[in-house]
Design a protein around this motif. Sequence first.
Motif, PDB file in Angstrom:
ATOM      1  N   PHE A 154       0.842  -1.191   0.000  1.00  0.00           N
ATOM      2  CA  PHE A 154       0.000   0.000   0.000  1.00  0.00           C
ATOM      3  C   PHE A 154       0.881   1.246   0.000  1.00  0.00           C
ATOM      4  CE2 PHE A 154      -2.364  -3.357   2.118  1.00  0.00           C
ATOM      5  CZ  PHE A 154      -3.556  -3.343   1.415  1.00  0.00           C
ATOM      6  N   VAL A 155       0.428   2.279  -0.708  1.00  0.00           N
ATOM      7  CA  VAL A 155       1.118   3.573  -0.764  1.00  0.00           C
ATOM      8  C   VAL A 155       0.077   4.681  -0.669  1.00  0.00           C
ATOM      9  CG1 VAL A 155       3.020   2.686  -2.170  1.00  0.00           C
ATOM     10  CG2 VAL A 155       1.002   3.637  -3.289  1.00  0.00           C
ATOM     11  N   VAL A 156       0.511   5.888  -0.293  1.00  0.00           N
ATOM     12  CA  VAL A 156      -0.420   7.009  -0.239  1.00  0.00           C
ATOM     13  C   VAL A 156      -0.652   7.540  -1.651  1.00  0.00           C
ATOM     14  CG1 VAL A 156       0.148   7.679   2.124  1.00  0.00           C
ATOM     15  CG2 VAL A 156       1.439   8.665   0.223  1.00  0.00           C
ATOM     16  N   THR A 157      -1.746   8.274  -1.825  1.00  0.00           N
ATOM     17  CA  THR A 157      -2.146   8.774  -3.139  1.00  0.00           C
ATOM     18  C   THR A 157      -1.904  10.271  -3.277  1.00  0.00           C
ATOM     19  OG1 THR A 157      -4.373   9.323  -2.400  1.00  0.00           O
ATOM     20  CG2 THR A 157      -3.992   7.050  -3.162  1.00  0.00           C
ATOM     21  N   PRO A 158      -1.933  10.790  -4.504  1.00  0.00           N
ATOM     22  CA  PRO A 158      -1.873  12.243  -4.693  1.00  0.00           C
ATOM     23  C   PRO A 158      -3.018  12.958  -3.981  1.00  0.00           C
ATOM     24  CG  PRO A 158      -1.382  11.129  -6.762  1.00  0.00           C
ATOM     25  CD  PRO A 158      -1.835  10.059  -5.795  1.00  0.00           C
ATOM     26  N   THR A 159      -4.172  12.288  -3.833  1.00  0.00           N
ATOM     27  CA  THR A 159      -5.299  12.890  -3.107  1.00  0.00           C
ATOM     28  C   THR A 159      -4.918  13.145  -1.657  1.00  0.00           C
ATOM     29  OG1 THR A 159      -6.898  11.759  -4.535  1.00  0.00           O
ATOM     30  CG2 THR A 159      -7.715  12.581  -2.428  1.00  0.00           C
ATOM     31  N   PHE A 160      -4.206  12.195  -1.044  1.00  0.00           N
ATOM     32  CA  PHE A 160      -3.712  12.361   0.326  1.00  0.00           C
ATOM     33  C   PHE A 160      -2.755  13.542   0.396  1.00  0.00           C
ATOM     34  CE2 PHE A 160      -0.081  11.574   3.133  1.00  0.00           C
ATOM     35  CZ  PHE A 160      -0.688  11.452   4.367  1.00  0.00           C
ATOM     36  N   LEU A 161      -1.805  13.604  -0.543  1.00  0.00           N
ATOM     37  CA  LEU A 161      -0.839  14.702  -0.555  1.00  0.00           C
ATOM     38  C   LEU A 161      -1.545  16.035  -0.729  1.00  0.00           C
ATOM     39  CD1 LEU A 161       1.905  13.099  -2.851  1.00  0.00           C
ATOM     40  CD2 LEU A 161       1.902  13.218  -0.349  1.00  0.00           C
ATOM     41  N   ASP A 162      -2.526  16.069  -1.635  1.00  0.00           N
ATOM     42  CA  ASP A 162      -3.270  17.300  -1.900  1.00  0.00           C
ATOM     43  C   ASP A 162      -4.022  17.757  -0.658  1.00  0.00           C
ATOM     44  OD1 ASP A 162      -4.434  19.447  -3.178  1.00  0.00           O
ATOM     45  OD2 ASP A 162      -5.868  18.259  -4.322  1.00  0.00           O
ATOM     46  N   HIS A 163      -4.650  16.814   0.037  1.00  0.00           N
ATOM     47  CA  HIS A 163      -5.446  17.151   1.227  1.00  0.00           C
ATOM     48  C   HIS A 163      -4.596  17.825   2.299  1.00  0.00           C
ATOM     49  CE1 HIS A 163      -8.907  16.585   3.984  1.00  0.00           C
ATOM     50  NE2 HIS A 163      -7.969  16.465   4.899  1.00  0.00           N
ATOM     51  N   PHE A 164      -3.348  17.365   2.444  1.00  0.00           N
ATOM     52  CA  PHE A 164      -2.482  17.908   3.485  1.00  0.00           C
ATOM     53  C   PHE A 164      -1.474  18.921   2.964  1.00  0.00           C
ATOM     54  CE2 PHE A 164      -4.027  13.909   5.244  1.00  0.00           C
ATOM     55  CZ  PHE A 164      -4.520  14.357   6.462  1.00  0.00           C
ATOM     56  N   GLY A 165      -1.634  19.343   1.714  1.00  0.00           N
ATOM     57  CA  GLY A 165      -0.767  20.380   1.159  1.00  0.00           C
ATOM     58  C   GLY A 165       0.674  19.962   1.024  1.00  0.00           C
ATOM     59  N   LEU A 166       0.900  18.694   0.654  1.00  0.00           N
ATOM     60  CA  LEU A 166       2.255  18.167   0.515  1.00  0.00           C
ATOM     61  C   LEU A 166       2.600  17.963  -0.954  1.00  0.00           C
ATOM     62  CD1 LEU A 166       1.933  15.364   3.220  1.00  0.00           C
ATOM     63  CD2 LEU A 166       2.972  17.614   3.547  1.00  0.00           C
ATOM     64  N   GLU A 167       3.847  18.230  -1.295  1.00  0.00           N
ATOM     65  CA  GLU A 167       4.285  17.962  -2.668  1.00  0.00           C
ATOM     66  C   GLU A 167       4.620  16.486  -2.830  1.00  0.00           C
ATOM     67  OE1 GLU A 167       7.950  19.200  -5.653  1.00  0.00           O
ATOM     68  OE2 GLU A 167       7.151  20.692  -4.261  1.00  0.00           O
ATOM     69  N   THR A 168       5.322  15.930  -1.847  1.00  0.00           N
ATOM     70  CA  THR A 168       5.640  14.503  -1.835  1.00  0.00           C
ATOM     71  C   THR A 168       5.537  14.000  -0.408  1.00  0.00           C
ATOM     72  OG1 THR A 168       8.021  14.723  -1.390  1.00  0.00           O
ATOM     73  CG2 THR A 168       7.310  14.883  -3.693  1.00  0.00           C
ATOM     74  N   ALA A 169       5.565  12.679  -0.226  1.00  0.00           N
ATOM     75  CA  ALA A 169       5.506  12.093   1.114  1.00  0.00           C
ATOM     76  C   ALA A 169       6.734  12.485   1.938  1.00  0.00           C
ATOM     77  CB  ALA A 169       5.394  10.574   1.013  1.00  0.00           C
ATOM     78  N   ARG A 170       7.810  12.895   1.274  1.00  0.00           N
ATOM     79  CA  ARG A 170       9.018  13.320   1.999  1.00  0.00           C
ATOM     80  C   ARG A 170       8.773  14.608   2.785  1.00  0.00           C
ATOM     81  NH1 ARG A 170      11.214  11.751  -2.960  1.00  0.00           N
ATOM     82  NH2 ARG A 170      11.252  13.905  -3.672  1.00  0.00           N
TER      83      ARG A 170
END
Length: 213
Positions: A154-170
């Motif tokens: 399992f990995v996080v999605t761009p939707t997750f990144l968008d929701h929290f204002g992140l460019e990447t999981a880093r």
Amino acid sequence: MSKPENDSLFEAPPMGEQERMVEAIMFATADPVTVQELIGRMPHGCDPAEAIAHLRKRYEGRGVNLVKIDNAWAIRTAPDLGFLMQKETVETRKLSRAAIETLAIVAYHQPVTRAEIEEIRGVGVSRGTIDQLIEMEWIRFGRRRMTPGRPVTFVVTPTFLDHFGLETARDLPGLKDLRAAGLLENRPPPGTTQLTEAEDEERDEDQTELFEE
């Protein structure tokens, strides 16, 4: 002499016009848009990557910003003005502690299998918890591991990144900050008696609102 296939009979629009095109597409599209998608929509010869670079500078310090989300771009409300949008929230969804911890583990350890999630948490993970996060489009299936049984990851999605204002999981906060916020708790080491998810939730019935939708 034949004309190269990638040459156009028409000149590309001026960069100012290309910026307007990119801006229009961004405003009309709710989901982030990739450069390749922009190339497919705009006239031949346009350079949407350059147009994005100009627009990004143009929006600096404004009420909305042009932000990169994974490998795509979107126009979003400036972070410091997010409080103005609170009245636009239609529904607030609370996640159980199990779902929050599962999401945090996926975000920080991706790609990660269900067995690895359970080992880190020290608690069994129900299928409902995984299904809920997938339904919210915050996690998705990754590649299968080349190990016996070929378990799915399992990995996080761009939707997750968008929701929290992140460019990447880093760009996620440090693990210490996560534990301080109560998202990750110290668990029994692997090999000790493992609780079921239901027993774990019963031990701590309080739900947190740190992750909302």
